[in-house]
Design a protein around this motif. Structure first.
Motif, mmCIF file in Angstrom:
data_model
loop_
_atom_site.group_PDB
_atom_site.id
_atom_site.type_symbol
_atom_site.label_atom_id
_atom_site.label_comp_id
_atom_site.label_asym_id
_atom_site.label_seq_id
_atom_site.Cartn_x
_atom_site.Cartn_y
_atom_site.Cartn_z
ATOM 1 N N LYS A 1 0.802 -1.223 0.000
ATOM 2 C CA LYS A 1 0.000 0.000 0.000
ATOM 3 C C LYS A 1 0.839 1.279 0.000
ATOM 4 O O LYS A 1 0.300 2.387 -0.078
ATOM 5 N N THR A 2 2.176 1.130 0.053
ATOM 6 C CA THR A 2 3.037 2.305 -0.125
ATOM 7 C C THR A 2 3.353 2.525 -1.594
ATOM 8 O O THR A 2 4.006 3.507 -1.950
ATOM 9 N N GLY A 3 2.907 1.588 -2.449
ATOM 10 C CA GLY A 3 3.174 1.689 -3.883
ATOM 11 C C GLY A 3 4.364 0.853 -4.346
ATOM 12 O O GLY A 3 4.630 0.769 -5.547
ATOM 13 N N LYS A 4 5.060 0.220 -3.419
ATOM 14 C CA LYS A 4 6.214 -0.596 -3.792
ATOM 15 C C LYS A 4 5.748 -1.900 -4.420
ATOM 16 O O LYS A 4 4.848 -2.565 -3.905
ATOM 17 N N VAL A 5 6.381 -2.282 -5.541
ATOM 18 C CA VAL A 5 6.019 -3.494 -6.262
ATOM 19 C C VAL A 5 7.035 -4.588 -5.952
ATOM 20 O O VAL A 5 8.242 -4.333 -5.830
ATOM 21 N N GLN A 6 6.538 -5.797 -5.807
ATOM 22 C CA GLN A 6 7.388 -6.955 -5.540
ATOM 23 C C GLN A 6 8.466 -7.087 -6.614
ATOM 24 O O GLN A 6 8.195 -6.974 -7.808
ATOM 25 N N THR A 7 9.696 -7.322 -6.191
ATOM 26 C CA THR A 7 10.791 -7.451 -7.139
ATOM 27 C C THR A 7 10.767 -8.813 -7.831
ATOM 28 O O THR A 7 10.501 -9.831 -7.186
ATOM 29 N N PRO A 8 11.067 -8.854 -9.145
ATOM 30 C CA PRO A 8 11.141 -10.150 -9.833
ATOM 31 C C PRO A 8 12.472 -10.855 -9.609
ATOM 32 O O PRO A 8 12.604 -12.042 -9.897
ATOM 33 N N GLU A 9 13.456 -10.105 -9.087
ATOM 34 C CA GLU A 9 14.800 -10.664 -8.916
ATOM 35 C C GLU A 9 14.834 -11.605 -7.711
ATOM 36 O O GLU A 9 14.453 -11.222 -6.604
ATOM 37 N N TYR A 10 15.349 -12.821 -7.959
ATOM 38 C CA TYR A 10 15.429 -13.792 -6.862
ATOM 39 C C TYR A 10 16.497 -13.373 -5.857
ATOM 40 O O TYR A 10 17.591 -12.939 -6.231
ATOM 41 N N GLN A 11 16.174 -13.501 -4.580
ATOM 42 C CA GLN A 11 17.102 -13.157 -3.504
ATOM 43 C C GLN A 11 17.049 -14.244 -2.440
ATOM 44 O O GLN A 11 15.967 -14.655 -2.020
ATOM 45 N N ASN A 12 18.213 -14.730 -2.029
ATOM 46 C CA ASN A 12 18.272 -15.735 -0.964
ATOM 47 C C ASN A 12 17.768 -15.152 0.356
ATOM 48 O O ASN A 12 17.759 -13.932 0.554
ATOM 49 N N ALA A 13 17.374 -16.048 1.248
ATOM 50 C CA ALA A 13 16.822 -15.607 2.527
ATOM 51 C C ALA A 13 17.838 -14.837 3.361
ATOM 52 O O ALA A 13 17.481 -13.878 4.045
ATOM 53 N N PHE A 14 19.081 -15.246 3.340
ATOM 54 C CA PHE A 14 20.106 -14.576 4.157
ATOM 55 C C PHE A 14 20.630 -13.344 3.431
ATOM 56 O O PHE A 14 20.996 -13.430 2.265
ATOM 57 N N PRO A 15 20.680 -12.172 4.069
ATOM 58 C CA PRO A 15 20.342 -11.891 5.467
ATOM 59 C C PRO A 15 19.002 -11.165 5.653
ATOM 60 O O PRO A 15 18.587 -10.941 6.779
ATOM 61 N N ASN A 16 18.350 -10.756 4.536
ATOM 62 C CA ASN A 16 17.193 -9.862 4.648
ATOM 63 C C ASN A 16 15.853 -10.502 4.332
ATOM 64 O O ASN A 16 14.838 -9.809 4.268
ATOM 65 N N GLY A 17 15.821 -11.805 4.125
ATOM 66 C CA GLY A 17 14.586 -12.464 3.712
ATOM 67 C C GLY A 17 14.559 -12.664 2.209
ATOM 68 O O GLY A 17 15.091 -11.857 1.446
ATOM 69 N N SER A 18 13.934 -13.756 1.762
ATOM 70 C CA SER A 18 13.919 -14.083 0.337
ATOM 71 C C SER A 18 13.019 -13.124 -0.437
ATOM 72 O O SER A 18 12.119 -12.500 0.122
ATOM 73 N N ALA A 19 13.286 -13.029 -1.724
ATOM 74 C CA ALA A 19 12.480 -12.171 -2.604
ATOM 75 C C ALA A 19 12.441 -12.797 -3.984
ATOM 76 O O ALA A 19 13.274 -13.643 -4.326
#
Length: 539
Positions: A509-527
């Motif tokens: 709801k802040t307008g931020k869109v989910q990133t398509p780039e894969y990110q491992n869980a460590f250290p900030n959480g997966s994406a």
């Protein structure tokens, strides 16, 4: 060499018996179980980068394998002590039963006591905190039994070969091998019994959540006015919007769940406060309470996996307790310290939105979820939502807790996640009785899932049926609160048979869109996007 092997096996067998007795005292008297302590010491020393790889690769099995490995290592240590003990026994064999039992028991006791003392100093966790004086007492019975078994096995070895030769010299080697086999079999049986006794705690059977009254909000979440959620094929999905306690995810550093007696528990509030507090369980429950639905997610949760759940929590606003304690103007962080040694800190502004909960889905907090008290902190990952809290300290600086000292994020804000639950197999551990959907060309099929962005909420969910080439907006069910996941759904009519790749993305709801780039869980959480492939059958 063969003689050392025999003595090693004897030590292994005697060690199995010693561990069995230790485990008995651990379960029924809250004693010390050395493999549990060893596994927790390993967790304390393991860098976050290594731990994250273990969790990424093995999931919950990482902790279970560490415990199993600690049991095996402990048994091998007892085997080595068996070899060493025989050498001392040879020099004192003529001294009689009492002297021999004492030296055999005390040797193993001394070695294990030193190791335990070192581990107690090193580890940051202890599921069942025990004073060193009690630790020394808990170690005595297992090692008296250990020494007792060694004495009788060593004593038989002294007389055994002579008796065998007098009976039938040609059968001595066969008898020796048979006895050796029996020792190994007994050792394996006892060792397995210990492990599988422990496995009842490592792989607990689901406990049914007690039924709650028919007017409970837990059983009657708000009905959606959106017709798509009334589709009978989504009935089980919608009904599981609140996760039952027996299906709520569980992640912590403990091998066995801490057991805390409510009449012995107290909450201490200290630090930068003018009025330090000490509250009993009953005093805490007598304070004005609030109820709130909230979703928790583990920071180690991978895209499309199930370390995420939603429950109705009841407890006392932490703001009320901090106000009663009169926190000082320089306060910056609030630190939770827990019964098992775990610690974590959250910014004061987060603390003022936190609930100290003692009920979950209408019943007292289950032990595995933090009884008697856990924090539910909106907007940040599960590792910040401390369980088994015994102390709250207000400090004037940024505080790094256990996982932060291992390299995990201290900001810990939830990433935007969206997951396809139907028609994929995602989150089946959280959503009960999901039915597989047959997808046929030309027929309408529902696509549904969850999306979550912590306290920022979800404003939009889009689904692609062609691997991201085009997108259509899904409908979102009204969330249970500002702190929960949302259910989303859409309908699709595949035009032809074949294999399709379905992808989902969301925006907060802040307008931020989910990133398509894969990110491992460590250290900030997966994406990254969740993607599932399905086969569409011909009509």
């Amino acid at each position: 060499m063969a003689e050392n092997r025999d003595h090693f096996i004897i030590g292994f067998v005697a060690g199995s018996a010693a561990l069995g007795i230790m485990f008995f005292f651990r379960i029924f008297a809250g004693g010390l179980f050395i493999p549990e302590l060893a596994a927790q010491t390993l967790f304390s020393l393991m860098p976050g980068t290594v731990e994250s790889v273990a969790v990424e690769t093995l999931g919950p099995l990482a902790k279970q394998m560490a415990f199993a490995g600690a049991i095996v290592a402990n048994l091998f240590l007892y085997g080595a002590i068996g070899v060493l003990s025989h050498r001392t026994y040879q020099r004192l064999a003529h001294k009689g039963f009492v002297i021999n039992l004492s030296q055999l028991s005390l040797l193993s006791y001394a070695i294990l006591f030193v190791l335990v003392t070192i581990m107690l100093e090193v580890t940051q966790f202890l599921t069942q905190p025990i004073p060193i004086s009690l630790t020394s007492l808990y170690l005595l019975p297992p090692h008296i039994v250990f020494g007792f078994i060694l004495y009788f096995k060593f004593r038989r070895q002294v007389t055994g070969p002579e008796l065998v030769q007098q009976t039938n010299p040609n059968e001595s080697l066969t008898d020796l091998k048979r006895r050796q086999f029996l020792r190994i079999a007994v050792a394996s049986a006892i060792g397995s019994a210990i492990f599988f006794s422990g496995s009842g705690f490592l792989f607990p059977k689901p406990e049914r959540t007690p039924d709650v009254p028919s007017d409970s909000r837990v059983l009657q979440p708000a009905k959606s006015p959106i017709d798509i959620f009334a589709d009978p094929r989504l009935a089980f999905f919608v009904a599981a919007e609140v996760t039952p306690n027996d299906r709520f995810y569980k992640v912590d550093v403990n091998i066995l769940t801490p057991t805390i007696k409510e009449n012995a528990w107290k909450l201490n509030v200290k630090g930068l406060v003018n009025n330090p507090l000490e509250l009993t369980y009953e005093e805490l429950k007598s304070m004005p309470a609030v109820e709130e639905y909230a979703t928790l997610e583990c920071i180690s949760n991978k895209i499309g996996e199930d370390l995420i759940s939603t429950a109705l929590w009841k407890g006392v606003p932490l703001q009320s307790i901090l106000s009663n304690a009169q926190f000082k103007p320089e306060a910056a962080y609030v630190v939770f310290k827990c019964y098992d040694g775990y610690d974590v800190g959250i910014p004061l502004e987060r603390a003022l939105e936190t609930i100290l909960t003692y009920e979950m889905n209408g019943v007292p907090l289950p032990p595995e979820h933090g009884f008697p008290l856990r924090a539910v902190v909106p907007g940040i990952y599960g590792m910040m939502n401390a369980k088994w809290i015994t102390e709250i300290e207000v400090v004037d600086r940024t505080y790094e807790g256990f996982w932060q000292r291992q390299g995990w994020s201290n900001n810990a804000q939830y990433q935007i996640h969206s997951t396809i639950v139907l028609p994929s197999a995602a989150l089946t551990s959280r959503f009960r009785d999901l039915r597989s959907l047959k997808t046929v060309a030309g027929e309408k099929v529902p696509i549904a899932g969850i999306a979550f962005a912590g306290d920022r909420g979800i404003s939009k969910v889009e689904v692609s049926m062609d691997d991201g080439k085009s997108w259509q907006e899904a409908r979102i069910k009204e969330p249970l609160s500002n702190y929960t996941w949302v259910l989303w759904a859409t309908e699709w009519i595949p035009s032809t048979a074949g294999r399709y790749s379905i992808v989902v993305r969301a925006a907060d709801k802040t307008g931020k869109v989910q990133t398509p780039e894969y990110q491992n869980a460590f250290p900030n959480g997966s994406a990254g996007y969740h993607r599932v492939d399905i086969n569409v059958e011909a009509s």
